[in-house]
Design a protein around this motif. Structure first.
Motif, PDB file in Angstrom:
ATOM      1  N   ARG A   1     -39.861 -13.959 -18.568  1.00  0.00           N
ATOM      2  CA  ARG A   1     -39.788 -14.701 -19.569  1.00  0.00           C
ATOM      3  C   ARG A   1     -39.359 -14.208 -20.617  1.00  0.00           C
ATOM      4  O   ARG A   1     -38.259 -13.724 -21.732  1.00  0.00           O
ATOM      5  CB  ARG A   1     -39.496 -16.324 -19.425  1.00  0.00           C
ATOM      6  CG  ARG A   1     -38.765 -16.689 -18.078  1.00  0.00           C
ATOM      7  CD  ARG A   1     -39.160 -18.357 -18.065  1.00  0.00           C
ATOM      8  NE  ARG A   1     -37.937 -18.933 -16.661  1.00  0.00           N
ATOM      9  CZ  ARG A   1     -37.196 -19.062 -16.899  1.00  0.00           C
ATOM     10  NH1 ARG A   1     -36.191 -18.548 -17.382  1.00  0.00           N
ATOM     11  NH2 ARG A   1     -36.555 -19.472 -15.990  1.00  0.00           N
TER      12      ARG A   1
ATOM     13  N   HIS B   1     -38.409 -11.792 -21.066  1.00  0.00           N
ATOM     14  CA  HIS B   1     -36.339 -10.817 -21.062  1.00  0.00           C
ATOM     15  C   HIS B   1     -36.364 -11.262 -22.210  1.00  0.00           C
ATOM     16  O   HIS B   1     -35.000 -10.472 -22.969  1.00  0.00           O
ATOM     17  CB  HIS B   1     -36.442 -12.462 -19.910  1.00  0.00           C
ATOM     18  CG  HIS B   1     -34.769 -11.869 -19.840  1.00  0.00           C
ATOM     19  ND1 HIS B   1     -33.742 -11.508 -19.887  1.00  0.00           N
ATOM     20  CD2 HIS B   1     -33.904 -13.442 -20.576  1.00  0.00           C
ATOM     21  CE1 HIS B   1     -32.285 -12.002 -20.377  1.00  0.00           C
ATOM     22  NE2 HIS B   1     -33.046 -13.539 -20.509  1.00  0.00           N
ATOM     23  N   GLU B   2     -36.980 -12.061 -22.724  1.00  0.00           N
ATOM     24  CA  GLU B   2     -36.267 -12.517 -24.431  1.00  0.00           C
ATOM     25  C   GLU B   2     -36.496 -11.833 -25.335  1.00  0.00           C
ATOM     26  O   GLU B   2     -35.807 -11.847 -26.607  1.00  0.00           O
ATOM     27  CB  GLU B   2     -37.355 -14.445 -24.579  1.00  0.00           C
ATOM     28  CG  GLU B   2     -36.399 -15.309 -23.774  1.00  0.00           C
ATOM     29  CD  GLU B   2     -38.033 -16.489 -23.590  1.00  0.00           C
ATOM     30  OE1 GLU B   2     -38.899 -16.303 -24.492  1.00  0.00           O
ATOM     31  OE2 GLU B   2     -37.676 -17.399 -22.954  1.00  0.00           O
TER      32      GLU B   2
ATOM     33  N   ARG C   1     -31.433  -9.617 -23.756  1.00  0.00           N
ATOM     34  CA  ARG C   1     -32.266 -11.661 -23.374  1.00  0.00           C
ATOM     35  C   ARG C   1     -31.166 -12.326 -24.009  1.00  0.00           C
ATOM     36  O   ARG C   1     -30.928 -13.340 -23.603  1.00  0.00           O
ATOM     37  CB  ARG C   1     -32.650 -11.494 -25.315  1.00  0.00           C
ATOM     38  CG  ARG C   1     -31.602 -11.080 -26.335  1.00  0.00           C
ATOM     39  CD  ARG C   1     -32.323 -11.564 -27.948  1.00  0.00           C
ATOM     40  NE  ARG C   1     -33.836 -10.206 -28.197  1.00  0.00           N
ATOM     41  CZ  ARG C   1     -33.287  -9.491 -28.658  1.00  0.00           C
ATOM     42  NH1 ARG C   1     -32.125  -8.635 -28.741  1.00  0.00           N
ATOM     43  NH2 ARG C   1     -34.538  -8.321 -28.742  1.00  0.00           N
TER      44      ARG C   1
ATOM     45  N   PHE D   1     -31.201 -14.522 -16.750  1.00  0.00           N
ATOM     46  CA  PHE D   1     -32.719 -14.243 -16.565  1.00  0.00           C
ATOM     47  C   PHE D   1     -32.953 -14.730 -14.923  1.00  0.00           C
ATOM     48  O   PHE D   1     -32.843 -16.669 -14.552  1.00  0.00           O
ATOM     49  CB  PHE D   1     -33.979 -15.235 -16.933  1.00  0.00           C
ATOM     50  CG  PHE D   1     -35.021 -14.738 -16.913  1.00  0.00           C
ATOM     51  CD1 PHE D   1     -36.008 -14.127 -16.641  1.00  0.00           C
ATOM     52  CD2 PHE D   1     -36.039 -16.120 -15.920  1.00  0.00           C
ATOM     53  CE1 PHE D   1     -36.986 -13.344 -16.329  1.00  0.00           C
ATOM     54  CE2 PHE D   1     -36.781 -15.811 -15.139  1.00  0.00           C
ATOM     55  CZ  PHE D   1     -37.773 -15.261 -15.710  1.00  0.00           C
TER      56      PHE D   1
ATOM     57  N   GLY E   1     -27.773 -11.755 -12.247  1.00  0.00           N
ATOM     58  CA  GLY E   1     -28.656 -11.431 -13.287  1.00  0.00           C
ATOM     59  C   GLY E   1     -27.893 -10.305 -13.639  1.00  0.00           C
ATOM     60  O   GLY E   1     -28.703  -9.602 -14.917  1.00  0.00           O
TER      61      GLY E   1
ATOM     62  N   GLY F   1     -28.523  -9.356 -17.409  1.00  0.00           N
ATOM     63  CA  GLY F   1     -29.457  -9.991 -17.624  1.00  0.00           C
ATOM     64  C   GLY F   1     -30.997  -9.097 -17.003  1.00  0.00           C
ATOM     65  O   GLY F   1     -31.174  -8.251 -16.560  1.00  0.00           O
ATOM     66  N   THR F   2     -31.710 -10.191 -16.713  1.00  0.00           N
ATOM     67  CA  THR F   2     -33.005  -9.540 -15.860  1.00  0.00           C
ATOM     68  C   THR F   2     -32.937 -10.518 -14.510  1.00  0.00           C
ATOM     69  O   THR F   2     -32.842 -11.097 -13.849  1.00  0.00           O
ATOM     70  CB  THR F   2     -34.125 -10.321 -16.760  1.00  0.00           C
ATOM     71  OG1 THR F   2     -34.046  -9.760 -17.654  1.00  0.00           O
ATOM     72  CG2 THR F   2     -35.731  -9.380 -15.968  1.00  0.00           C
TER      73      THR F   2
ATOM     74  N   PHE G   1     -36.232 -11.801 -11.731  1.00  0.00           N
ATOM     75  CA  PHE G   1     -37.330 -11.642 -11.749  1.00  0.00           C
ATOM     76  C   PHE G   1     -37.466 -12.173 -10.289  1.00  0.00           C
ATOM     77  O   PHE G   1     -36.909 -12.639  -9.789  1.00  0.00           O
ATOM     78  CB  PHE G   1     -37.817 -12.897 -12.050  1.00  0.00           C
ATOM     79  CG  PHE G   1     -39.325 -13.234 -12.248  1.00  0.00           C
ATOM     80  CD1 PHE G   1     -39.807 -12.128 -12.421  1.00  0.00           C
ATOM     81  CD2 PHE G   1     -39.892 -14.544 -11.777  1.00  0.00           C
ATOM     82  CE1 PHE G   1     -41.381 -12.091 -12.057  1.00  0.00           C
ATOM     83  CE2 PHE G   1     -41.091 -15.125 -11.647  1.00  0.00           C
ATOM     84  CZ  PHE G   1     -41.584 -13.745 -11.719  1.00  0.00           C
TER      85      PHE G   1
END
Length: 472
Positions: A193, A196-197, A202, A206, A245, A248-249, A251
């Motif tokens: 996280r 990502h941020e 960002r 996520f 996702g 974004g990311t 995970f």
């Protein structure tokens, strides 16, 4: 015919042993993954002095050096390279597997430390990781980074902790895949996280994908989605977790548990950026950052053909190894006080600090559950604390059944179920009763009342498990 290669990555090998040089050459030629437009050149020097001369004459992207060399040592060479250009990763190698040498190398700025003899697959993975880090370090100057907010619940001052923070910042600057490796409870999702941020993604989602939850028959649909009519019950189109996702990311938590069939399909997503829903004949482009995490040694799974070698190399571009809490004990008091501040506010209680004896117990405990276990212990300690600071007895009553250093967990796991249960119950009873008695200065009546047990039964447990009354 002209070469199709557009980029040459140059590795300087400083090694005076001909057999080891041959091993490096074979590894680079046979095992090292590279992009289609990438060539790898290995430049060799037998002495540190020769290596420094090469560094002054041409660009070197990565240095691999033996610790023990004729003349100038490998450690001194490492220090010289750090003074010349900190962007060049240096891998130190040695026949000597001692903590002191490894620690000295890492303190002097080594990117990695490898012990001979080499496993070719492991050596190739480490070189590949260093190559990708080198590209990042050359591409992004340190002064381009902006101050980032602290990572939630990620507290510490130890060198190991600071190294993880530096890797978070480096990983956030690029779009490359990252692999977070660490035991359960070390905070792998927090790290993902944080990356990502701090990244360009960002403002996007996520999306967590728990690879341990997939069941046979539904895994494809969950990960890649499906179209209406793809199978019985598919009454409408459904997006997969990867598409959720996009922008974004994504995970991929516990990637080591992903079934082999899905590994092949995931590799295609990472390589070409496309997903195909179950029942569809068309692929869709997806754009997302991928971060994976595991508590397993994926190189061992690759050797057992339980994890795809090409997927491992694709994920292992930036590897972040998270140390277990027992390897950064200097951080334990800071983390504990961080959680005390959180839970005193949450519970509306005034608990100011930890008694020094409580700190001693926390630091001595091996923390098999890592930061997650410490958080749970502090939460309960704040909840149950009757004074303005957490005492040793408050802590002892909440720690797991083992005395620090006795290795009970390893012992009982080797026993039959009935014997293991008996051993764990005995240790729990002993610690629990002792903690209650300590809390009430040996007063059996008060200890029994707090435990919610009749005094006669409490006394019987004492007789059975506290054979030596000096323990009280």
């Amino acid at each position: 015919m002209p070469s199709l290669k557009e980029k040459t990555f140059t590795i300087l090998l400083v090694e005076d042993n001909g057999g080891d040089v041959e091993m490096f050459l074979r590894t680079v030629e046979d095992e090292l993954p590279r992009r289609e437009d990438e060539d790898v050149e290995l430049v060799i020097a037998a002495r540190a002095e020769g290596g420094l001369k090469i560094l002054q004459e041409r660009r070197i992207d990565l240095v691999i050096s033996d610790v023990r060399l004729p003349g100038m040592s490998g450690i001194e060479l490492l220090q010289r390279i750090q003074a010349m250009d900190r962007r060049i990763p240096v891998i130190m190698v040695s026949w000597v597997d001692t903590v002191d040498i490894a620690v000295e190398a890492m303190r002097c700025g080594a990117f990695d430390y490898i012990t001979k003899p080499f496993e070719k697959l492991d050596l190739a993975a480490r070189i590949h990781r260093a190559m990708r880090i080198s590209e990042i370090l050359y591409r992004y100057e340190p002064d381009r980074r902006t101050e980032a907010p602290p990572v939630a619940d990620f507290v510490g001052v130890s060198p190991a902790f600071q190294n993880v923070l530096a890797m978070i910042e480096a990983a956030a600057q690029v779009h490359s895949t990252a692999l977070i490796i660490g035991e359960t409870g070390t905070g792998k999702e927090l790290i993902a996280r944080a990356i990502h941020e701090r990244s360009e993604q960002r403002n996007g989602p996520f999306q967590v994908v728990d690879c341990t939850t997939f069941t046979e028959g539904t895994a494809d649909s969950e990960l890649f989605g499906h179209v209406r009519g793809a199978f019985t019950g598919a009454v409408a189109d459904k997006l997969g977790l990867i598409e959720h996702g996009v922008g974004g990311t994504v995970f991929l938590d516990e990637i080591g548990d992903l079934p082999l069939a899905l590994q092949t399909k995931l590799l295609r997503v990472l390589e070409v950026g496309e997903v195909r829903a179950v029942g569809s004949v068309q692929s869709k482009k997806v754009s997302a950052r991928f971060i994976a995490a595991t508590n397993q040694e994926l190189t061992e799974k690759v050797k057992r053909n339980e994890f795809r070698k090409d997927l491992f190399f694709r994920l292992n571009v930036m590897a972040i190894r998270v140390p277990p809490l027992r390897e950064r004990t200097e951080d334990i008091p800071l983390i504990a006080r961080h959680f005390i501040a959180r839970y005193t506010k949450e519970f509306g209680k005034y608990v100011d600090n930890l008694h020094p004896s409580a700190v001693t117990e926390l630091v001595a405990y091996p923390w098999p559950g890592n930061v997650r276990e410490l958080r749970n212990v502090i939460e309960r300690a704040v909840m149950l604390c009757k004074g303005d600071r957490i005492s040793r007895n408050d802590v002892l009553g909440l720690l797991q059944f083992t005395d620090p250093g006795q290795g009970l967990q390893e012992d009982y796991l080797s026993l039959p179920y009935a014997k293991a249960k008996e051993k764990v119950l005995e240790e729990f009873s002993r610690r629990y009763i002792k903690a209650k008695l300590d809390h009430h200065q040996g007063n059996v009546t008060h200890a029994a009342n707090e435990a919610g047990l009749p005094r006669s039964y409490f006394h019987e447990i004492m007789r059975r498990y506290l054979k030596d009354r000096d323990e009280v």
